[in-house]
Design an enzyme around this catalytic site. Sequence first.
Site, PDB file in Angstrom:
ATOM      1  CB  CYS A   1       7.495  39.705 122.207  1.00 28.03           C
ATOM      2  SG  CYS A   1       8.125  39.443 120.791  1.00 28.03           S
TER       3      CYS A   1
ATOM      4  CB  THR B   1      18.155  13.780 114.797  1.00 27.73           C
ATOM      5  OG1 THR B   1      20.205  13.741 115.434  1.00 27.73           O
ATOM      6  CG2 THR B   1      18.236  12.511 114.813  1.00 27.73           C
ATOM      7  CE1 TYR B   2      18.665  18.730 109.515  1.00 32.96           C
ATOM      8  CE2 TYR B   2      18.943  19.562 112.120  1.00 32.96           C
ATOM      9  CZ  TYR B   2      18.109  19.669 110.461  1.00 32.96           C
ATOM     10  OH  TYR B   2      16.856  20.153 110.445  1.00 32.96           O
ATOM     11  CG  ASN B   3      21.642  11.015 112.732  1.00 35.79           C
ATOM     12  OD1 ASN B   3      21.277  11.036 111.810  1.00 35.79           O
ATOM     13  ND2 ASN B   3      21.621  10.765 114.392  1.00 35.79           N
ATOM     14  CB  THR B   4      25.919  16.209 113.579  1.00 29.90           C
ATOM     15  OG1 THR B   4      24.638  17.444 113.060  1.00 29.90           O
ATOM     16  CG2 THR B   4      26.089  15.933 111.392  1.00 29.90           C
TER      17      THR B   4
ATOM     18  CB  THR C   1      21.169  14.014 119.099  1.00 30.42           C
ATOM     19  OG1 THR C   1      20.297  14.034 118.273  1.00 30.42           O
ATOM     20  CG2 THR C   1      23.239  14.261 118.443  1.00 30.42           C
TER      21      THR C   1
ATOM     22  CD  GLU D   1      25.286  21.485 116.054  1.00 33.24           C
ATOM     23  OE1 GLU D   1      25.504  19.937 116.063  1.00 33.24           O
ATOM     24  OE2 GLU D   1      26.187  22.023 116.552  1.00 33.24           O
TER      25      GLU D   1
END
Length: 480
Positions: A125, A374-377, A386, A451
């Site tokens: 790296c 989480t963003y619940n999407t 999720t 995501e």
Amino acid sequence: MMVAGSDCCGRTDIKGYLPCEQCGDLRNKEDREIKIPRQLGRGPSSFIPVEEILQEGTERAQRQLFIEAFVSTGRVDNVTMVMGLHPEYLASFWKTQYLLLRLDGPLPYHKRHYIAIMAAARHQCSYLVGFHVAEFLKVGGNPEWLQGLHRAPQKLRNLNEINKILAHRPWLITKEHIEALLKTGENSWSLAELIQALVLLTHYHSLASFVFGCGINLEPGQEGGPAFQPPSPRSCDSSPASEDGMSSPSGKDAMQEVEVLMERMKLLQECQLEEEGVTQEEMETRFELEKTESLLVAPTVDIAEPALPPNVLCFVEEPEFGYKDFTRKGEQAPPTFRAQDYTWEDHGYSLINRLYPDMGQLLDEKFQVVYNLTYNTIAMHSGVDTTMLRRAIWNYIHCVFGIRYDDYDYGEVNQLLERSLKVYIKTVACYPEKATKRMYTHFWRHFKHSEKVHVNLLLLEARMQAALLYALRAITRYMT
């Protein structure tokens, strides 16, 4: 990457500067606006369009973190820019890294940066090696050490064995490796020093996974070649959703993948409510099946081994030593690591906190933040739980490293993780230097880039926790 004037709890004191209520830009006491310069050229990532990261109207928490980074260092580095898509995680990451590199600890500052160089070099790296070479010199490190590992003190060179094992095959670590470091005469390590070194090694092995997994570009002025293996001409896909749009076959396929995943999650949740329970024998069988199937998960095309730049190669001994599957056909496998026998919560956390005050707490917070983030999407859907998907990703990463949870049904992994996602996860977790843009674009084709970055954060932390569990178990066995 933390702010001057910050304490280890992340509180900031930016003396003389206040963010504008309207736009968020810094203003000094004389009300002169201070613009944070936006990077010109390629942007922070080769995989993520720059406008996705540097969009107008950036949420206030994210913008404030960027301001803090700029005031502290005079720039906002590419890793920070990409992690900034998830401000809650970035704040936790910063607190941990600040304690690790900047605050009092068993190891002197220049040795901390040299250990970071050793860790990053195992995965070729250049981004992280270059960053910490500069930091090493800033804190007064001896430039001769940068000629290669052979010029470093013997005490640091003695870390090479455990560095390469932690980076590629952590399940091989034994209490004998620990004993060899703690009992080497004048070059021996104290237990407190070794704990900090192990956290540094696992932190930078895992951060290298993030750098490659998100296609992080070198900073302006950095030298030493690309931070990751450039994609082949066949691999130059665009953003996750096809540029051809929803009307193209690939666009329709991507949409269908989202709907299939949503339906499978719904069915699994219903089954959990209806099932009386799976036997322990069946749970174990499903884990062994998943572990065996992971042998078959590999990139669909052979990727040529990139030539190591000289400024990275000089820090690597035995460059041919790399990842090998935990269970290989025709070979006797080490016993599976049963997570319940040595847990982070009951064993690892307390051991680190006892020998390296506050680090256990900060690591635990970081693990919890990313696991529960989480963003619940999901793609274009909102109001989605999720939890099941995040747990499947985390547990699959641990499965690849031979760690099994007795109370988890590994049948869910096959239901929720498509093959292209498994290929990506295994590549980025086990041999991140082989990650390509094609792998990144090929999974979850209709999901947002944020995501996919979330997947990489799960990868970073699950990988780090897995390696730490193996290392800390070996220390515990040595101590008892």
